[in-house]
Motif scaffolding. Structure first.
Motif, short mmCIF file in Angstrom:
data_model
loop_
_atom_site.label_atom_id
_atom_site.label_comp_id
_atom_site.label_asym_id
_atom_site.label_seq_id
_atom_site.Cartn_x
_atom_site.Cartn_y
_atom_site.Cartn_z
N VAL A 70 0.84 -1.20 0.00
CA VAL A 70 0.00 0.00 0.00
C VAL A 70 0.88 1.25 0.00
O VAL A 70 0.65 2.19 -0.77
N LEU A 71 1.90 1.28 0.84
CA LEU A 71 2.80 2.44 0.87
C LEU A 71 3.57 2.59 -0.44
O LEU A 71 3.80 3.70 -0.90
N LEU A 72 3.94 1.47 -1.05
CA LEU A 72 4.64 1.52 -2.33
C LEU A 72 3.75 2.09 -3.43
O LEU A 72 4.19 2.92 -4.24
N VAL A 73 2.49 1.71 -3.44
CA VAL A 73 1.54 2.25 -4.43
C VAL A 73 1.35 3.75 -4.20
O VAL A 73 1.33 4.54 -5.16
N ILE A 74 1.23 4.16 -2.95
CA ILE A 74 1.10 5.59 -2.64
C ILE A 74 2.36 6.33 -3.06
O ILE A 74 2.28 7.42 -3.65
N TYR A 75 3.51 5.76 -2.79
CA TYR A 75 4.79 6.37 -3.17
C TYR A 75 4.86 6.57 -4.68
O TYR A 75 5.25 7.63 -5.16
N HIS A 76 4.46 5.54 -5.43
CA HIS A 76 4.49 5.65 -6.89
C HIS A 76 3.49 6.68 -7.39
O HIS A 76 3.77 7.41 -8.34
N ALA A 77 2.32 6.75 -6.77
CA ALA A 77 1.33 7.74 -7.19
C ALA A 77 1.85 9.16 -6.96
O ALA A 77 1.69 10.03 -7.81
N LEU A 78 2.49 9.38 -5.85
CA LEU A 78 3.04 10.71 -5.56
C LEU A 78 4.23 11.02 -6.44
O LEU A 78 4.38 12.14 -6.93
N PHE A 79 5.08 10.04 -6.66
CA PHE A 79 6.28 10.24 -7.47
C PHE A 79 5.93 10.50 -8.92
O PHE A 79 6.48 11.38 -9.56
N ARG A 80 5.00 9.74 -9.47
CA ARG A 80 4.60 9.93 -10.86
C ARG A 80 3.88 11.25 -11.05
O ARG A 80 4.04 11.93 -12.04
N ARG A 81 3.05 11.63 -10.09
CA ARG A 81 2.33 12.89 -10.19
C ARG A 81 3.31 14.05 -10.18
O ARG A 81 3.18 15.01 -10.92
N GLY A 82 4.34 13.98 -9.33
CA GLY A 82 5.34 15.04 -9.25
C GLY A 82 6.21 15.11 -10.49
O GLY A 82 6.64 16.15 -10.92
N ALA A 83 6.49 13.96 -11.13
CA ALA A 83 7.31 13.92 -12.31
C ALA A 83 6.60 14.44 -13.53
O ALA A 83 7.21 14.98 -14.44
N SER A 84 5.27 14.31 -13.59
CA SER A 84 4.53 14.74 -14.76
C SER A 84 4.19 16.22 -14.73
O SER A 84 3.80 16.79 -15.74
N SER A 85 4.36 16.87 -13.62
CA SER A 85 4.04 18.30 -13.53
C SER A 85 5.11 19.16 -14.13
O SER A 85 6.24 18.91 -14.10
#
Length: 85
Positions: A70-85
């Motif tokens: 669950v934490l890994l999925v959250i980490y990826h969601a935050l990381f991908r969102r930050g990278a696409s901005s």
């Protein structure tokens, strides 16, 4: 000595969480261990408070892996969102 076991188990849980989570991760072993430790801690607290599993045992280990995933999925969601901005 307790903290050494926490780090080792956290690393194992983090590695298993990375293995069962789809996608490519570019994380080092320190982040993997930290996510494993945090997932284990959170799932331990929640699972024991809700009465899902006892303090130790196989279900506790499985719960730690689920918490790390669950934490890994959250980490990826935050990381991908930050990278696409």
């Amino acid at each position: 000595m307790h903290w050494l076991w926490v780090i080792i188990v956290g690393l194992v849980v983090g590695i298993i969480a990375k293995a069962v989570t789809p996608g490519k991760e570019a994380m080092g072993w320190i982040i993997t261990a930290l996510l494993g430790i945090a997932g284990s801690f959170i799932s331990t607290y929640v699972g024991e408070k809700l009465g899902w599993w006892p303090e130790a045992g196989f279900m506790h280990f499985v719960g730690s892996i689920i918490g790390a995933v669950v934490l890994l999925v959250i980490y990826h969601a935050l990381f991908r969102r930050g990278a696409s901005s």
